[in-house]
Design a protein around this motif. Structure first.
Motif, PDB file in Angstrom:
ATOM      1  N   ASN A  81     -31.481 -37.087  -0.969  1.00  0.00           N
ATOM      2  CA  ASN A  81     -32.368 -38.102  -0.394  1.00  0.00           C
ATOM      3  C   ASN A  81     -33.794 -37.944  -0.903  1.00  0.00           C
ATOM      4  N   LEU A  82     -34.192 -36.692  -1.106  1.00  0.00           N
ATOM      5  CA  LEU A  82     -35.538 -36.404  -1.606  1.00  0.00           C
ATOM      6  C   LEU A  82     -35.725 -37.001  -3.006  1.00  0.00           C
ATOM      7  N   THR A  83     -34.791 -36.717  -3.912  1.00  0.00           N
ATOM      8  CA  THR A  83     -34.958 -37.150  -5.311  1.00  0.00           C
ATOM      9  C   THR A  83     -34.770 -38.660  -5.461  1.00  0.00           C
ATOM     10  N   THR A  84     -33.759 -39.217  -4.780  1.00  0.00           N
ATOM     11  CA  THR A  84     -33.558 -40.671  -4.895  1.00  0.00           C
ATOM     12  C   THR A  84     -34.707 -41.435  -4.247  1.00  0.00           C
ATOM     13  N   ARG A 120     -39.975 -33.891 -12.800  1.00  0.00           N
ATOM     14  CA  ARG A 120     -39.476 -35.180 -13.262  1.00  0.00           C
ATOM     15  C   ARG A 120     -38.105 -35.094 -13.931  1.00  0.00           C
ATOM     16  N   SER A 121     -37.905 -34.152 -14.812  1.00  0.00           N
ATOM     17  CA  SER A 121     -36.606 -34.054 -15.489  1.00  0.00           C
ATOM     18  C   SER A 121     -35.480 -33.935 -14.473  1.00  0.00           C
ATOM     19  N   THR A 122     -35.673 -33.058 -13.484  1.00  0.00           N
ATOM     20  CA  THR A 122     -34.654 -32.828 -12.465  1.00  0.00           C
ATOM     21  C   THR A 122     -34.467 -34.048 -11.579  1.00  0.00           C
ATOM     22  N   VAL A 123     -35.565 -34.640 -11.134  1.00  0.00           N
ATOM     23  CA  VAL A 123     -35.477 -35.800 -10.240  1.00  0.00           C
ATOM     24  C   VAL A 123     -34.859 -36.991 -10.969  1.00  0.00           C
ATOM     25  N   TYR A 124     -35.294 -37.244 -12.186  1.00  0.00           N
ATOM     26  CA  TYR A 124     -34.727 -38.367 -12.947  1.00  0.00           C
ATOM     27  C   TYR A 124     -33.221 -38.205 -13.092  1.00  0.00           C
ATOM     28  N   LYS A 165     -38.199 -36.492 -21.322  1.00  0.00           N
ATOM     29  CA  LYS A 165     -37.596 -36.239 -20.009  1.00  0.00           C
ATOM     30  C   LYS A 165     -36.643 -37.357 -19.627  1.00  0.00           C
ATOM     31  N   LEU A 166     -37.038 -38.579 -19.898  1.00  0.00           N
ATOM     32  CA  LEU A 166     -36.178 -39.723 -19.593  1.00  0.00           C
ATOM     33  C   LEU A 166     -34.971 -39.765 -20.522  1.00  0.00           C
ATOM     34  N   MET A 167     -35.182 -39.419 -21.777  1.00  0.00           N
ATOM     35  CA  MET A 167     -34.085 -39.416 -22.741  1.00  0.00           C
ATOM     36  C   MET A 167     -32.976 -38.465 -22.284  1.00  0.00           C
ATOM     37  N   SER A 168     -33.351 -37.312 -21.780  1.00  0.00           N
ATOM     38  CA  SER A 168     -32.374 -36.356 -21.260  1.00  0.00           C
ATOM     39  C   SER A 168     -31.727 -36.875 -19.980  1.00  0.00           C
ATOM     40  N   ALA A 169     -32.530 -37.416 -19.072  1.00  0.00           N
ATOM     41  CA  ALA A 169     -32.019 -37.857 -17.775  1.00  0.00           C
ATOM     42  C   ALA A 169     -31.047 -39.017 -17.899  1.00  0.00           C
ATOM     43  N   LEU A 170     -31.236 -39.886 -18.870  1.00  0.00           N
ATOM     44  CA  LEU A 170     -30.334 -41.028 -19.044  1.00  0.00           C
ATOM     45  C   LEU A 170     -28.906 -40.584 -19.336  1.00  0.00           C
ATOM     46  N   ALA A 171     -28.754 -39.375 -19.847  1.00  0.00           N
ATOM     47  CA  ALA A 171     -27.416 -38.848 -20.126  1.00  0.00           C
ATOM     48  C   ALA A 171     -26.727 -38.320 -18.871  1.00  0.00           C
TER      49      ALA A 171
END
Length: 950
Positions: free
Chosen positions: A753-756, A776-780, A810-816
């Motif tokens: 709930n925190l991250t979303t 950011r990397s973790t939350v994304y 960071k976003l490039m990694s999170a999209l995966a």
């Protein structure tokens, strides 16, 4: 001829010819690639194959000629010609000395279209009293990348000659040689002409003697569009505006370089700007105008001066150049490149935004600047003779980068992080039967792809680890004393590794340092044989023994060892909080009565992991250490708490101790708050996750990890006042990220709930991102994994519109992290379109997707399907094939996956695997070991986890 409209300028003994812009429109440049053009020249003049005995079929230059200096003029076109090609034109004169009489000139040239001069591809003249022999014939030898010049007579030993060439090359986007990088600023597409000569790409820019021992001085002139900036290794000494064939251009001439290797040459044309600091040395940080305007170069500028000063004091040798330029490039294959006086970086490694960048980004900038600046002396001032000892160059810079960064940021205690980032990291590779020694035989490393393959984890991280060990047992003062005399004696020369050992030995002898053998005899064991030992201590008898550590003890060694896999091992240890002195283990087995323990006493070996080896104990000592961790873990040094966990888990994989013993080392973690032990444990539990993702063990593992990480999550929630700020400590900030990442991935109450919630706030207010840069990397990743197409599409939009590469990464990694396979398949497809995913990032995206359990099979299928295309069209300048193969296959643990891997090897045997060849063999070995490990340990792991969950 196309090159007929020529403007000639004469400056002293320098002749530079500047090619007409008309040449850009010549019909032959409409071909698909200039490599094809070179091929046409070859066919017309001589077949490219010949008898093996001919010198032009050998990959190493003969010892007949050595360069003295080059005069090079290059004109990169930052707009495409009528055929859509970006090109550069140029000419080069190399003055060389003949060492031995010869009628043959071999000089490297690759993918250049050389212009015919009086019917030949070069012009030769003599600078002394003798007359240059006439040229008999010239041709391109593509396989060995030579321009071959056969003469009618002989060059005389001791005489100087000048070889002149004119050429056209493609300013391609292949990240090698003289290439182009693209970015968008204020809605306008911008082109940067930049270079990556290392290790064998100078020959792609101009004909040259492209070997590290062929040092020379380079006189550089760059012709460029008015309003753009030209940079090279030296300071600009003259800038002249002129008109060439109707085009207004600027001619920038640079001071001659120091005597250096061709791979260190750097060339850049852009419309960048800079921030400057002029104290003892002129320091300039170059980047896109907008990035400089908003201060993204300020941090790099602030720490470059102190780091340069640190290394001047460390080496006791002044910085040898007039300036230190560092430039951030949108498209760059490596993390950075130590070109002498003009260091090139990926944007994400040099630029720092205090609003957007995390503390990890800041640390990366500090350590990579320190790494590259360390090379200004060790690598550039003194250069290794050949690529078979590249480890000494890169390993040294990797080691001292921690020292330089620690000087710049003393509060971080960054020196300890070498344990996690290098030592534990490379242990995993060096424990394979398919590993390799740090130094190779010179004759085994001759082709460009073999040279590229040397730049691997072993060279960088094991190199750093053994040099750190060497510095520790010599002591730092003795180590730097030897470095100083080495750098002083061999300045502007080339050396072999033994030269460094000799200078360190001299320092040892002068200071009276006591060693069991000479520096060379000790270090040869660590350098000339692969692998490392596991030192086993029996505290009931005092016996200490060593054995070659292999993750799969049943694997067949692919290499014989000249030392029978024995090492000279420095042992430093403590007993129940009382530190003891070091001793040397010089044979397989020895006895030390001081290491006997009684009662609840425990012995701890390899304090602060200064030695490059693992440690095992008798069962009683293991139990005493585990009891100590449970009762008061702070009695054990924090680095060694990380060591105990890492050694135990890897001893399990090598079948040396039972798997439950390793799992027990993680039980105390519910009380641990320090980063290094936690990161060590999570790294090792990650192997369990990789092996058991598709089994019933996965849920049990999730339950156990959730139980252990919950107190850490609550701890950071408390000390950050319900996540309203970040901890002050550098590694505490890292551990906060661990707490959230594993709390969310294992289902700790409140984490998702925190991250979303944070991510949703960002989606609702696009112009305001409420998520702290550290998180950011973790939350994304967490939000995209738990979300759907809306969350992914928003992440993609933010990725495409990111104004700084750090945020884009960071976003490039999170999209995966998405679970929707349709989204992941779409993302994989983007990697083959450089207009969507930059070539430099394609490997990372594929590996990120492979790390996602929902994307692993998709990524593997994608690589198999597209291997030929990626290998032939993208090439070694764009794809890191070693990282790609190791990243894709790290989860493989079934017979089916092994069969697929072997079939992949067979299917592509003809085309090959380039720099990924060794990685493929290691992947096969790891998969076989994984299969056996899962079969042998799954039942016991299941039982233990079930008992802990009860």
């Amino acid at each position: 001829m196309c090159l007929k409209d020529i403007l000639t300028m004469v400056k002293g003994n320098m002749v530079r010819i500047h090619f007409s812009a008309m040449c850009v429109g010549c019909t032959f440049l409409g071909m698909a690639s200039l490599a094809t053009i070179v091929g046409l020249w070859t066919v017309q003049l001589l077949p490219s194959t010949g008898p093996p005995a001919e010198p032009w079929n050998e990959h190493r230059l003969p010892d007949t000629l050595v360069p003295d200096y080059y005069n090079i003029t290059l004109w990169p076109r930052l707009q495409p010609n009528i055929h859509g090609l970006f090109v550069f034109t140029g000419n080069s004169s190399v003055v060389f000395k003949c060492l031995r009489e010869t009628d043959l000139i071999l000089i490297h040239s690759n993918k250049l279209n050389l212009t015919s001069i009086d019917g030949y591809l070069a012009k030769l003249s003599a600078l002394g009293t003798s007359v240059a022999p006439s040229i008999q014939k010239t041709w391109m030898q593509e396989t060995t990348q030579y321009l071959v010049i056969q003469l009618k007579g002989k060059l005389n030993a001791g005489e100087l000659y000048e070889l002149y060439t004119e050429f056209v090359g493609e300013l391609a986007d292949d990240l090698a040689g003289f290439y182009r990088s693209e970015y968008e600023e204020n809605g306008e597409k911008k082109i940067v002409a930049t270079s990556q000569m290392h290790p064998t790409h100078a020959r792609k820019t101009f004909p040259c003697f492209d070997e590290p021992a062929m040092r020379a001085v380079f006189y550089i002139t760059l012709i460029h569009d008015r309003g753009t900036v030209a940079l090279s290794n030296g300071m600009e000494i003259e800038k002249v505006d002129t008109v060439l064939d109707g085009q207004p251009v600027t001619m920038s001439t640079f001071e001659p370089t120091k005597n250096m290797s061709s791979y260190l040459l750097a060339l850049v044309v852009s419309d960048y700007t800079n921030v400057t600091s002029a104290n003892d040395t002129l320091i300039r940080i170059w980047a896109r105008k907008k990035a400089i305007e908003v201060g993204h170069g300020d941090y790099a500028l602030n720490i470059t001066g102190p780091i340069l000063k640190f290394f001047e004091n460390y080496y006791s040798v002044p910085y040898p150049l007039s300036k230190s330029d560092q430039i951030a490039l949108p498209d760059f294959y490596f993390g950075a490149m130590e070109n002498w006086g003009l260091v090139t970086y990926r944007e994400t490694n040099l630029l720092y935004d205090p609003v957007i960048s995390s503390n990890a980004n800041k640390e990366r900038t500090a350590t990579i600047i320190a790494h590259e600046l360390a090379h200004m002396w060790f690598g550039n001032l003194v250069t290794l003779k050949w690529w078979n000892e590249v480890w000494l160059n890169e390993g040294f810079a990797s080691y001292v980068s921690y020292l330089g960064a620690d000087f710049a940021e003393p509060s971080w205690n960054v020196k300890d992080l070498i344990i996690l980032k290098d030592i534990h990291h490379v242990f995993a590779v060096d424990a394979l039967a398919s590993s390799h020694p740090l130094s190779s035989n010179e004759e085994d490393i001759i082709k460009p792809e073999q040279i590229t393959e040397q730049f691997d984890t072993v060279s960088y991280s094991k190199g750093a680890s053994v040099l750190r060990m060497l510095s520790d047992f010599l002591t730092e003062p003795v180590f730097v004393q030897g470095l100083n005399t080495y750098l002083t004696m061999f300045a502007y020369q080339n050396t072999v590794g033994e030269d460094l050992w000799n200078h360190l030995q001299t320092a040892v002898d002068k200071t009276g340092t006591v060693l069991p053998l000479s520096v060379k005899e000790i270090m040869d064991r660590w350098v000339l044989q692969m692998g490392f030992p596991v030192v086993t201590v029996n505290t009931t008898t005092g016996q200490v023994s060593q054995m070659h550590f292999l993750l799969d003890p049943e694997s067949s060694l692919q290499r014989q060892s000249p030392f029978n896999y024995e090492w000279i091992v420095p042992i430093n240890w403590m007993k129940a909080e009382v530190e003891q002195s070091r001793f040397w283990l010089t044979e397989k087995t020895a006895f030390h009565s001081d290491m006997k323990a009684t009662g609840n006493e425990w012995v701890l070996v390899n304090l602060n992991i200064t030695g490059y080896y693992r440690v095992n104990y008798d069962t009683e000592n293991w139990e005493c250490l585990l009891n100590q961790l449970t009762e008061n873990h702070e009695a054990v040094p924090v680095i060694n708490r990380a060591q105990i966990v890492d050694d135990a888990f890897n001893l399990v994989r090598a079948k040396i101790i039972p798997v439950t013993l390793a799992l027990k080392t993680t039980k105390y973690l519910s009380e641990e708050r320090e980063y290094m032990p936690w990161q060590s444990a999570l790294n090792n539990l990650d192997y369990f996750y990789l092996m058991f993702t598709q089994t019933d063990v996965y849920e049990l593992l999730q339950n156990y990890t959730r139980k252990q990480v919950t107190p850490l999550f609550e701890h950071f929630k408390t000390i950050t006042e319900d996540w309203s700020h970040v901890p002050t400590g550098h590694t505490d900030q890292y551990n906060q990220v661990n707490a959230i990442r594993f709390a969310c991935s294992t289902g700790v109450d409140g984490c998702q709930n925190l991250t979303t919630g944070w991510y949703r706030q960002w989606m609702d207010q696009t112009n305001h991102n409420p998520i702290h840069p550290n998180l950011r990397s973790t939350v994304y990743c967490s939000a995209i994994a738990s979300g759907g197409a809306d969350e992914w599409d928003f992440g993609w939009l933010m990725f495409k519109t990111a104004t700084i590469g750090i945020e884009a990464d960071k976003l490039m990694s999170a999209l995966a992290c998405a679970k929707d396979t349709t989204l992941l398949e779409r993302y994989l497809g983007y990697t083959l379109d450089a207009s969507i995913i930059r070539k430099q990032d394609a490997t990372s995206v594929i590996v990120y997707i492979a790390s996602n359990p929902d994307g692993q099979t998709l990524a593997w299928d994608f690589v198999r399907k597209n291997w030929v295309y990626m290998f032939t069209e993208y090439g070694v300048g764009s794809f890191n094939f070693a990282n790609l193969i190791s990243g894709i296959t790290k989860t493989f643990s079934t017979e089916s996956e092994l069969e697929q891997l072997l079939q992949f090897k067979s299917d592509n045997a003809e085309i090959g695997f380039g720099s990924g060849t060794a990685a493929l063999e290691q992947a096969i070995e790891k998969t076989k070991a994984n299969i056996k490990w899962v079969a042998e340990n799954q039942r016991e792991i299941t039982d233990w986890l079930m008992a802990e969950s009860a």
